[in-house]
Design an enzyme around this catalytic site. Structure first.
Site, PDB file in Angstrom:
ATOM      1  N   ASP A  46      -7.417   5.182  -1.026  1.00  0.00           N
ATOM      2  CA  ASP A  46      -8.299   4.296  -1.785  1.00  0.00           C
ATOM      3  C   ASP A  46      -8.908   3.255  -0.861  1.00  0.00           C
ATOM      4  O   ASP A  46      -8.211   2.673  -0.021  1.00  0.00           O
ATOM      5  CB  ASP A  46      -7.524   3.582  -2.898  1.00  0.00           C
ATOM      6  CG  ASP A  46      -8.400   2.576  -3.620  1.00  0.00           C
ATOM      7  OD1 ASP A  46      -9.282   3.016  -4.385  1.00  0.00           O
ATOM      8  OD2 ASP A  46      -8.226   1.361  -3.407  1.00  0.00           O
ATOM      9  N   TYR A  51     -13.767  -4.362   1.639  1.00  0.00           N
ATOM     10  CA  TYR A  51     -12.729  -4.493   2.656  1.00  0.00           C
ATOM     11  C   TYR A  51     -13.344  -4.563   4.055  1.00  0.00           C
ATOM     12  O   TYR A  51     -13.620  -3.542   4.690  1.00  0.00           O
ATOM     13  CB  TYR A  51     -11.741  -3.334   2.574  1.00  0.00           C
ATOM     14  CG  TYR A  51     -11.079  -3.164   1.224  1.00  0.00           C
ATOM     15  CD1 TYR A  51     -10.980  -4.217   0.326  1.00  0.00           C
ATOM     16  CD2 TYR A  51     -10.546  -1.936   0.836  1.00  0.00           C
ATOM     17  CE1 TYR A  51     -10.376  -4.050  -0.910  1.00  0.00           C
ATOM     18  CE2 TYR A  51      -9.928  -1.771  -0.391  1.00  0.00           C
ATOM     19  CZ  TYR A  51      -9.865  -2.838  -1.267  1.00  0.00           C
ATOM     20  OH  TYR A  51      -9.263  -2.669  -2.488  1.00  0.00           O
ATOM     21  N   LYS A  77     -15.048   1.956  -4.420  1.00  0.00           N
ATOM     22  CA  LYS A  77     -15.401   1.042  -5.505  1.00  0.00           C
ATOM     23  C   LYS A  77     -16.872   0.655  -5.450  1.00  0.00           C
ATOM     24  O   LYS A  77     -17.512   0.764  -4.411  1.00  0.00           O
ATOM     25  CB  LYS A  77     -14.507  -0.206  -5.426  1.00  0.00           C
ATOM     26  CG  LYS A  77     -13.019   0.153  -5.421  1.00  0.00           C
ATOM     27  CD  LYS A  77     -12.136  -1.067  -5.295  1.00  0.00           C
ATOM     28  CE  LYS A  77     -10.664  -0.667  -5.236  1.00  0.00           C
ATOM     29  NZ  LYS A  77     -10.310  -0.040  -3.948  1.00  0.00           N
ATOM     30  N   GLY A 234      -1.406  -3.201  -4.756  1.00  0.00           N
ATOM     31  CA  GLY A 234      -0.679  -4.411  -4.392  1.00  0.00           C
ATOM     32  C   GLY A 234       0.747  -4.468  -4.886  1.00  0.00           C
ATOM     33  O   GLY A 234       1.175  -5.509  -5.402  1.00  0.00           O
ATOM     34  N   SER A 238       0.690  -8.844  -2.372  1.00  0.00           N
ATOM     35  CA  SER A 238       0.010  -9.371  -1.176  1.00  0.00           C
ATOM     36  C   SER A 238       0.919  -9.485   0.035  1.00  0.00           C
ATOM     37  O   SER A 238       0.581 -10.140   1.013  1.00  0.00           O
ATOM     38  CB  SER A 238      -0.641 -10.736  -1.457  1.00  0.00           C
ATOM     39  OG  SER A 238      -1.677 -10.621  -2.402  1.00  0.00           O
ATOM     40  N   GLY A 239       2.107  -8.873  -0.028  1.00  0.00           N
ATOM     41  CA  GLY A 239       2.982  -8.813   1.142  1.00  0.00           C
ATOM     42  C   GLY A 239       4.278  -9.560   1.037  1.00  0.00           C
ATOM     43  O   GLY A 239       5.209  -9.307   1.809  1.00  0.00           O
ATOM     44  N   LEU A 241       6.678  -9.295  -0.963  1.00  0.00           N
ATOM     45  CA  LEU A 241       7.816  -8.419  -1.257  1.00  0.00           C
ATOM     46  C   LEU A 241       8.110  -7.438  -0.122  1.00  0.00           C
ATOM     47  O   LEU A 241       9.035  -6.635  -0.242  1.00  0.00           O
ATOM     48  CB  LEU A 241       7.564  -7.634  -2.547  1.00  0.00           C
ATOM     49  CG  LEU A 241       7.680  -8.425  -3.848  1.00  0.00           C
ATOM     50  CD1 LEU A 241       7.214  -7.591  -5.034  1.00  0.00           C
ATOM     51  CD2 LEU A 241       9.126  -8.889  -4.070  1.00  0.00           C
ATOM     52  N   ALA A 242       7.336  -7.530   0.946  1.00  0.00           N
ATOM     53  CA  ALA A 242       7.557  -6.622   2.078  1.00  0.00           C
ATOM     54  C   ALA A 242       7.796  -7.400   3.363  1.00  0.00           C
ATOM     55  O   ALA A 242       7.537  -6.898   4.455  1.00  0.00           O
ATOM     56  CB  ALA A 242       6.365  -5.686   2.238  1.00  0.00           C
TER      57      ALA A 242
END
Length: 336
Positions: A46, A51, A77, A234, A238-239, A241-242
């Site tokens: 995707d 972007y 998109k 997501g 946005s990061g 959780l990683a």
């Protein structure tokens, strides 16, 4: 066509980071990351013109143009048209302002009319180096508008992008269309319309371990009733959780950092990776067709694949609910 009949698996690849999201990424690193996703068996990709003002599409297309076109599913998109002229002012991207400052310098036109939709699709096909798209999302519709202006922008999309994409689907040019947003309200309004209906939606950041209540209460019951599938974007919020520091495209506030700390402590107690918990939670809802984490390093792809296949004990999900870290009505793996 239902998304679950189109998508080749539960794990896809979100390419926002390839547009130099938050940092400038060397071309070779971006290329290696896409190749790593391919080597790990990922076959759904995707992207979007937004972007990096076309940079992510260019980088993705460079790799995918070497692969058999029938062997993967591709979505992009509409709603942003990349112009040839250079941007001379700071782009107004609302809450996404500044996150693609290292992308291409092109000016971006924000428009959801029929004419802009056709232009956007043409530009995407050229940057991606392909002759067709499988799924097209209407991007960030009315995201940064309020009141009457919000409704005006939605009407622009309803009479423009929605109808163009419905026609292209009916003609067999694309397989499916929907909304690609990080707010639930535009999808709810779209599903309530007496118009040709979308086949699904890409919901970013709103069905994650950190934020899922609103989607559960209003949107997802509507989607299930109408047989409309969800792609979760997501999933790592946005990061944060990683292992990152961003939440909602900004530096995470103290309350989110505290909540993530509680989630990680519970995961460590059960020997579970936080990535596995995040991905498997987002996929556990019956409406979820796929999850599309983003990455800029090949090793992250390996981590995502492992997280999807990791065995997470039912006791972890039970403790997660008991601790109040997920909604009492959220579907969980193993029926926990």
């Amino acid at each position: 066509m239902p998304l679950k009949h189109i998508l080749p698996g539960k794990l896809g690849f979100g390419t926002a980071p390839l547009g130099n999201m938050f940092r400038a990424i060397p071309d070779e690193e971006a290329r290696a990351t896409v190749e790593a996703a391919w080597d790990q068996g990922v076959r759904y990709f995707d992207t979007a013109p937004l972007y990096g003002a076309g940079l992510a599409e260019e980088r993705l297309g460079e790799v995918l143009s070497t692969k058999p076109r029938d062997s993967y599913v591709l979505s992009t998109k509409v709603g942003r048209v990349i112009l040839d002229e250079r941007e001379t002012e700071t782009s107004d991207l609302g809450e996404k302002g500044g996150i693609f400052e290292h992308g291409n310098p092109n000016k971006v036109l924000h428009e959801w009319t029929a004419e802009a939709t056709e232009r956007s699709l043409k530009g995407s096909l050229e940057r991606l180096g392909t002759d067709r798209l499988d799924i097209v999302w209407v991007h960030d519709i009315a995201q940064d508008f309020h009141g009457d202006q919000w409704l005006q922008k939605f009407e622009e999309a309803r009479t423009g992008a929605f109808r163009v994409l419905s026609r292209l689907r009916d003609e067999g040019v694309i397989k499916a269309w929907g909304l690609g947003v990080n707010k639930t309200e535009p999808i709810e309004l779209t599903l309530a319309l007496d118009e040709p209906q979308p086949d699904g939606f890409l919901l970013a950041g709103r069905y994650t371990l950190l934020d899922h209540e609103h989607a559960l209460t209003r949107l997802l019951p509507m989607a299930q009733e109408q047989g409309v599938d969800m792609v979760v974007g997501g999933p790592y919020s946005s990061g944060i959780l990683a292992g990152g520091t961003h939440f909602e495209y900004q530096q995470a506030p103290a309350e989110i950092i505290e909540r993530v700390g509680r989630l990680k402590a519970l995961a460590e107690k059960h020997g579970v990776s936080i990535k596995a918990a995040a991905l498997q939670f987002s996929l556990s809802h019956p409406a979820s067709a796929a999850v599309i984490p983003g990455a800029t390093r090949p090793g992250r792809i390996t981590e995502d694949t492992a997280a999807l296949n990791e065995t997470v004990p039912a006791a972890f999900w039970a403790d997660l609910r008991a601790a109040g870290l997920v909604s009492p009505t959220a579907p969980l793996p193993h029926g926990a």
